[in-house]
Design a protein around this motif. Structure first.
Motif, PDB file in Angstrom:
ATOM      1  N   PHE A 211       0.959  -1.778  -0.410  1.00 28.95           N
ATOM      2  CA  PHE A 211       0.077  -0.177   0.097  1.00 28.95           C
ATOM      3  C   PHE A 211       0.524   1.275   0.355  1.00 28.95           C
ATOM      4  O   PHE A 211       1.728   1.414   1.101  1.00 28.95           O
ATOM      5  N   PRO A 212       1.619   1.379  -1.039  1.00 24.45           N
ATOM      6  CA  PRO A 212       2.208   2.688  -1.113  1.00 24.45           C
ATOM      7  C   PRO A 212       1.747   4.207  -0.528  1.00 24.45           C
ATOM      8  O   PRO A 212       2.548   4.810   0.129  1.00 24.45           O
ATOM      9  N   GLU A 213       0.488   4.464   0.422  1.00 21.73           N
ATOM     10  CA  GLU A 213       0.335   5.194   1.010  1.00 21.73           C
ATOM     11  C   GLU A 213       0.640   5.313   1.921  1.00 21.73           C
ATOM     12  O   GLU A 213       0.307   6.074   3.009  1.00 21.73           O
ATOM     13  N   VAL A 214       1.053   3.717   2.758  1.00 23.68           N
ATOM     14  CA  VAL A 214       1.331   3.739   3.858  1.00 23.68           C
ATOM     15  C   VAL A 214       2.826   3.447   4.412  1.00 23.68           C
ATOM     16  O   VAL A 214       3.726   3.329   3.980  1.00 23.68           O
ATOM     17  N   ARG A 215       3.234   4.336   5.283  1.00 23.07           N
ATOM     18  CA  ARG A 215       4.356   4.420   6.116  1.00 23.07           C
ATOM     19  C   ARG A 215       4.540   2.837   7.297  1.00 23.07           C
ATOM     20  O   ARG A 215       2.907   2.937   7.341  1.00 23.07           O
ATOM     21  N   SER A 216       5.967   2.503   6.657  1.00 20.18           N
ATOM     22  CA  SER A 216       5.636   1.629   8.265  1.00 20.18           C
ATOM     23  C   SER A 216       6.315   1.967   9.663  1.00 20.18           C
ATOM     24  O   SER A 216       6.403   3.093   9.785  1.00 20.18           O
ATOM     25  N   GLY A 217       5.640   1.720  10.500  1.00 24.38           N
ATOM     26  CA  GLY A 217       5.927   2.567  11.614  1.00 24.38           C
ATOM     27  C   GLY A 217       4.971   1.688  12.857  1.00 24.38           C
ATOM     28  O   GLY A 217       4.145   0.450  12.584  1.00 24.38           O
ATOM     29  N   SER A 218       5.323   2.455  14.116  1.00 22.35           N
ATOM     30  CA  SER A 218       4.134   1.384  14.960  1.00 22.35           C
ATOM     31  C   SER A 218       2.835   2.671  14.885  1.00 22.35           C
ATOM     32  O   SER A 218       3.099   3.465  14.497  1.00 22.35           O
ATOM     33  N   TYR A 219       1.850   1.720  15.489  1.00 16.35           N
ATOM     34  CA  TYR A 219      -0.142   2.295  15.851  1.00 16.35           C
ATOM     35  C   TYR A 219      -0.443   1.410  16.187  1.00 16.35           C
ATOM     36  O   TYR A 219       0.426   0.752  17.455  1.00 16.35           O
ATOM     37  N   LEU A 220      -2.189   2.089  16.526  1.00 14.23           N
ATOM     38  CA  LEU A 220      -3.046   2.399  17.730  1.00 14.23           C
ATOM     39  C   LEU A 220      -4.213   1.810  16.242  1.00 14.23           C
ATOM     40  O   LEU A 220      -4.019   1.933  15.319  1.00 14.23           O
ATOM     41  N   LEU A 221      -3.665  -0.022  16.749  1.00 12.44           N
ATOM     42  CA  LEU A 221      -5.195  -0.286  15.374  1.00 12.44           C
ATOM     43  C   LEU A 221      -6.816  -0.482  16.032  1.00 12.44           C
ATOM     44  O   LEU A 221      -6.908  -0.998  17.399  1.00 12.44           O
ATOM     45  N   ILE A 222      -7.530   0.284  15.196  1.00 18.73           N
ATOM     46  CA  ILE A 222      -8.674   0.427  15.930  1.00 18.73           C
ATOM     47  C   ILE A 222     -10.215  -0.527  14.812  1.00 18.73           C
ATOM     48  O   ILE A 222     -10.376  -0.351  13.841  1.00 18.73           O
ATOM     49  N   SER A 223     -10.900  -1.860  15.372  1.00 19.45           N
ATOM     50  CA  SER A 223     -10.940  -2.910  14.557  1.00 19.45           C
ATOM     51  C   SER A 223     -12.320  -2.795  14.484  1.00 19.45           C
ATOM     52  O   SER A 223     -12.606  -3.378  15.906  1.00 19.45           O
ATOM     53  N   VAL A 224     -13.128  -2.760  13.695  1.00 23.09           N
ATOM     54  CA  VAL A 224     -14.637  -2.594  14.374  1.00 23.09           C
ATOM     55  C   VAL A 224     -15.171  -3.384  12.891  1.00 23.09           C
ATOM     56  O   VAL A 224     -15.502  -3.421  11.622  1.00 23.09           O
ATOM     57  N   THR A 225     -15.764  -4.896  13.535  1.00 27.92           N
ATOM     58  CA  THR A 225     -16.060  -5.872  12.168  1.00 27.92           C
ATOM     59  C   THR A 225     -17.370  -6.684  13.184  1.00 27.92           C
ATOM     60  O   THR A 225     -18.065  -6.527  14.065  1.00 27.92           O
ATOM     61  N   ASP A 226     -18.324  -6.620  11.806  1.00 30.91           N
ATOM     62  CA  ASP A 226     -19.558  -6.540  12.110  1.00 30.91           C
ATOM     63  C   ASP A 226     -19.806  -8.640  11.822  1.00 30.91           C
ATOM     64  O   ASP A 226     -18.841  -9.167  10.719  1.00 30.91           O
ATOM     65  N   THR A 227     -20.753  -9.151  12.077  1.00 33.19           N
ATOM     66  CA  THR A 227     -21.360 -10.611  11.322  1.00 33.19           C
ATOM     67  C   THR A 227     -22.295 -10.615  10.438  1.00 33.19           C
ATOM     68  O   THR A 227     -23.364 -10.957  10.127  1.00 33.19           O
ATOM     69  N   GLY A 228     -22.159  -9.561   9.300  1.00 37.18           N
ATOM     70  CA  GLY A 228     -23.212  -8.792   8.433  1.00 37.18           C
ATOM     71  C   GLY A 228     -23.141  -9.489   6.967  1.00 37.18           C
ATOM     72  O   GLY A 228     -22.562 -10.895   6.894  1.00 37.18           O
ATOM     73  N   VAL A 229     -24.094  -8.717   6.531  1.00 39.98           N
ATOM     74  CA  VAL A 229     -24.374  -9.612   4.865  1.00 39.98           C
ATOM     75  C   VAL A 229     -23.012  -9.455   4.196  1.00 39.98           C
ATOM     76  O   VAL A 229     -22.973  -9.970   3.337  1.00 39.98           O
ATOM     77  N   GLY A 230     -21.950  -8.712   4.680  1.00 36.45           N
ATOM     78  CA  GLY A 230     -21.011  -8.071   3.669  1.00 36.45           C
ATOM     79  C   GLY A 230     -21.220  -7.867   2.904  1.00 36.45           C
ATOM     80  O   GLY A 230     -22.616  -7.006   2.233  1.00 36.45           O
ATOM     81  N   MET A 231     -20.279  -7.375   1.956  1.00 38.27           N
ATOM     82  CA  MET A 231     -20.229  -6.418  -0.367  1.00 38.27           C
ATOM     83  C   MET A 231     -19.037  -7.419  -0.883  1.00 38.27           C
ATOM     84  O   MET A 231     -18.642  -8.629  -0.508  1.00 38.27           O
ATOM     85  N   PRO A 232     -19.646  -7.140  -1.843  1.00 37.77           N
ATOM     86  CA  PRO A 232     -19.873  -8.206  -3.362  1.00 37.77           C
ATOM     87  C   PRO A 232     -18.185  -6.839  -3.677  1.00 37.77           C
ATOM     88  O   PRO A 232     -17.716  -5.844  -3.061  1.00 37.77           O
ATOM     89  N   PRO A 233     -16.973  -7.433  -4.166  1.00 33.38           N
ATOM     90  CA  PRO A 233     -16.078  -6.308  -4.912  1.00 33.38           C
ATOM     91  C   PRO A 233     -16.576  -5.058  -4.795  1.00 33.38           C
ATOM     92  O   PRO A 233     -15.699  -4.008  -4.652  1.00 33.38           O
ATOM     93  N   GLU A 234     -17.373  -5.213  -5.926  1.00 27.88           N
ATOM     94  CA  GLU A 234     -17.546  -3.753  -6.386  1.00 27.88           C
ATOM     95  C   GLU A 234     -18.043  -3.374  -5.625  1.00 27.88           C
ATOM     96  O   GLU A 234     -17.963  -1.821  -6.130  1.00 27.88           O
ATOM     97  N   VAL A 235     -18.928  -3.644  -5.288  1.00 27.75           N
ATOM     98  CA  VAL A 235     -19.600  -2.580  -3.675  1.00 27.75           C
ATOM     99  C   VAL A 235     -18.032  -1.594  -2.896  1.00 27.75           C
ATOM    100  O   VAL A 235     -17.841  -0.534  -2.134  1.00 27.75           O
ATOM    101  N   ARG A 236     -17.340  -3.230  -2.458  1.00 31.35           N
ATOM    102  CA  ARG A 236     -16.209  -3.093  -1.454  1.00 31.35           C
ATOM    103  C   ARG A 236     -14.841  -2.041  -2.511  1.00 31.35           C
ATOM    104  O   ARG A 236     -14.575  -1.080  -1.632  1.00 31.35           O
ATOM    105  N   GLN A 237     -14.964  -1.812  -3.155  1.00 36.75           N
ATOM    106  CA  GLN A 237     -13.729  -1.105  -4.430  1.00 36.75           C
ATOM    107  C   GLN A 237     -14.569   0.150  -3.827  1.00 36.75           C
ATOM    108  O   GLN A 237     -13.447   1.205  -4.376  1.00 36.75           O
TER     109      GLN A 237
END
Length: 643
Positions: free
Chosen positions: A415-441
């Motif tokens: 991911f060219p826009e990302v720099r390596s280093g230390s981060y805090l990760l906030i993950s928000v995860t659901d068990t819903g219907v999900g997204m097909p590739p065209e919507v995810r894009q």
């Protein structure tokens, strides 16, 4: 076998007749008795100097085998042949093809050797030079990233470079002899022979040229863009064609990401400008509504005025979202404990989600501090929670997890826009219907929404995207239809937030310090970029790697390679077989195999997979250190233990 009988006179007559040849007559003691003119010319020693000397000393002979073995062979078989190295009188080396014949004279004990030598020095030099050139060429072909394929005038593959093996997935010994059509999808496959035949007949150069972009076909059926350059040559009267192939997949992906980034940037500037202008209009509207309110006594009219004020407030919220996407929303970042902030915000999220949705909040690490605008972070979490609620109309589970994360150079390269280093990760995860590739894009595009008219503005995820970028962070989205969605928000960690950081995950340690192994590992990952990184990391630490893009292919490879010790698989994959289903079938066939899962979700159980939850797993993005350590933990367990 009896040695040949000859008289001394006959032997001398033979040497005289063949005086121009390179003939040396000597006994088993090596003492020279006859030396031809040909030997004088070849070695530089005159007959007077040579006769009576020991041949092996005079010529400094280097034998291919010990001399006593040659003598034993001569006594048994009369004839010995082999290459010898001699030295000229002036010191230069001469390589000869020698043929020694044991001859018995009239006296039974008088056994002599007739040695004839042919100078092959030039041939040896040519062979050595050819071997060196071949080794040089092979090293180039093994190093150059472009694949090379050579075909004859019938289209049959005659040479397939190592880079071509890696690119197309065929072994050279399996593909050579096949028609090059097998590397092409339709309609090029059917048209290729016509191009080749037309060129051979008319000289029309449809197949010759540089920089043509075409589509290639891998062994597993994957199509990919490639740049093709073809040259022509004549070898031994036969026409051959050499094709150099460059995989354009990464270039096209980077170009697409650049176009997407430019589009998002342009829309951001546009939306930011519109929001500022619209804020000016709202200021006028709100100001006039306030002044009218002071002069208005009619209760019914006051109700209408309050509705207008509420609508103006909604407009202000909308412009704030536009400004956040355009990265023009003024932030007020302060040092905050993100874990504590998220925990305190959980009650509001729970009320927002309703009773049908279970909320789980997980905070890992004692200190998760970052320089962040707390109100904007809460606004981002609220938007993500609302999206998750809409994706779970019949209820489900939403997991919010806060943890330290390390983005290393391998992940950053994807991911060219990302720099390596230390981060805090906030993950928000659901068990819903999900997204097909065209919507995810298109999920982060402003005003893009799959909701019904009036049900959403399409700015929720774009606002989260803008907030993360403006905060110096990164957002990543994982989603599959029917499997749920995980939005991962990376915020740069402050120095205080690195307390929990695992030393094994830092960049300060090199590959040489990592735990290594030589076992065979099967890597199963549908994302080609992630798979390439995983394979490269494993090979760098000594493992032998076999790779597959889907579960069915992985089972075939598992059956064909009993040496595979560990299965490293993504949990959520398209193609009808998930990672835990693959693991179940793998354990039936190979109860002793170790299994390591990986997932972009906050936890494996998000997909409702019990086996994945029980097994060992790595959360994406994982560092090379985390992978190396987890592999050794699994592979070094006793054979009967669970993976």
């Amino acid at each position: 076998m009896k040695s040949k009988l000859t008289s001394d006179h006959s032997l001398g007559e033979i040497v005289r007749v063949l005086d121009g040849a390179n003939i040396i007559v000597h006994g088993f003691d090596g003492v020279i008795s006859r030396w031809t003119t040909g030997c004088e010319e070849l070695y530089g020693w005159t007959r007077e100097e040579a006769v009576g000397a020991v041949a092996h000393d005079l010529l400094e002979t280097v034998f291919p085998v010990p001399l006593h073995e040659i003598h034993a062979h001569l006594r048994q078989h009369d004839i010995w042949a082999g290459d010898l190295t001699h030295r000229h009188k002036d010191g230069h080396v001469i390589v000869v093809a020698g043929r020694w014949v044991a001859v018995r004279s009239e006296a039974p004990s008088d056994l002599v050797i007739v040695e004839t030598n042919i100078d092959v020095s030039a041939l040896k030099h040519t062979q050595t030079d050819l071997i060196a050139r071949e080794a040089h060429l092979r090293s180039i072909l093994n190093t150059v990233p472009e694949a090379m394929v050579v075909i004859d005038e019938t289209g049959t593959i005659t040479s397939f470079s190592p880079a071509a093996e890696r690119l197309f997935g065929y072994a050279a010994n399996a593909i050579c002899g096949e028609n090059v059509r097998c590397l092409m999808p339709q309609p090029d496959r059917d048209a290729h022979d016509g191009y080749l035949s037309r060129y051979l007949t008319t000289g029309e150069r449809r197949i010759i040229g540089y920089g043509r972009v075409v589509t290639g076909l891998k062994k597993d059926g994957t199509r990919f863009p490639m740049e093709l350059a073809i040259g022509e040559a004549i070898a031994n009267g036969n026409r051959i064609f050499t094709g150099f192939i460059r995989d354009l997949t990464s270039r096209h992906r980077i170009e697409e990401e650049l176009r997407q980034a430019q589009k998002m940037e342009a829309v951001g500037h546009l939306s930011g400008g519109i929001a500022h202008d619209f804020n000016n209009l709202l200021t006028v509207i709100n100001g006039n509504l306030e002044m009218i309110e002071r002069r208005l006594d009619d209760v019914k009219l006051r109700a209408l005025l309050r509705e207008a004020q509420d609508a103006a407030d909604d407009g202000a919220i909308l412009t704030a979202q536009l400004l956040a996407f355009g990265r023009r929303q003024p932030l007020n970042p302060k040092l905050a404990d993100v874990g504590q902030l998220v925990s305190n915000f959980s009650d509001l999220l729970r009320r927002t989600l309703g009773e049908a949705i279970e909320l789980r909040t997980i905070v890992s690490g004692a200190m998760n501090r970052a320089l962040v605008d707390a109100s904007q972070l809460q606004n981002a979490l609220l938007n993500l929670a609302l999206n998750a609620r809409d994706a779970m109309p019949r209820g489900g589970r939403l997991t919010v997890e806060v943890s330290p994360a390390q983005i290393d150079a391998d992940y950053a390269r994807m991911f060219p826009e990302v720099r390596s280093g230390s981060y805090l990760l906030i993950s928000v995860t659901d068990t819903g219907v999900g997204m097909p590739p065209e919507v995810r894009q298109r999920a982060f595009e402003p005003f893009f929404t799959t909701k019904d008219v009036g049900a959403g503005t399409g700015l929720g995820l774009s606002m989260v995207y803008g907030f993360a970028k403006q905060s110096g962070g990164h957002v990543q989205l994982y989603s599959e239809p029917g499997q749920g969605t995980s939005v991962r928000l990376f915020l740069p960690a402050t120095a205080a937030g690195k307390v929990h950081e695992d030393p094994a995950a830092t960049e300060s340690k090199g590959v040489a310090d990592m735990p290594k192994g030589t076992e065979t590992i099967l890597v199963v990952e549908d994302d080609a970029r992630v798979r390439r990184v995983a394979v490269a990391r494993l090979e760098d630490t000594g493992y032998r790697v076999i790779q597959a893009a889907a579960g069915a292919q992985a089972l075939q490879l598992l059956a064909a390679h009993p040496e595979i010790r560990l299965l490293f698989t993504d949990i959520i994959m398209p193609g009808g077989m998930t990672g835990d289903e693959l693991a179940k079938k793998a354990r039936v066939a190979r109860p002793d195999i170790k299994i390591l899962f990986t997932s972009g979700y906050a936890e494996p159980s998000v997909a409702g997979r019990e086996l994945a939850a029980e097994g060992s797993w790595l959360k994406k993005p994982y560092t090379a250190w985390e992978l190396a350590i987890r592999l050794r933990e699994l592979l070094d367990e006793r054979s009967g233990s669970l993976a």
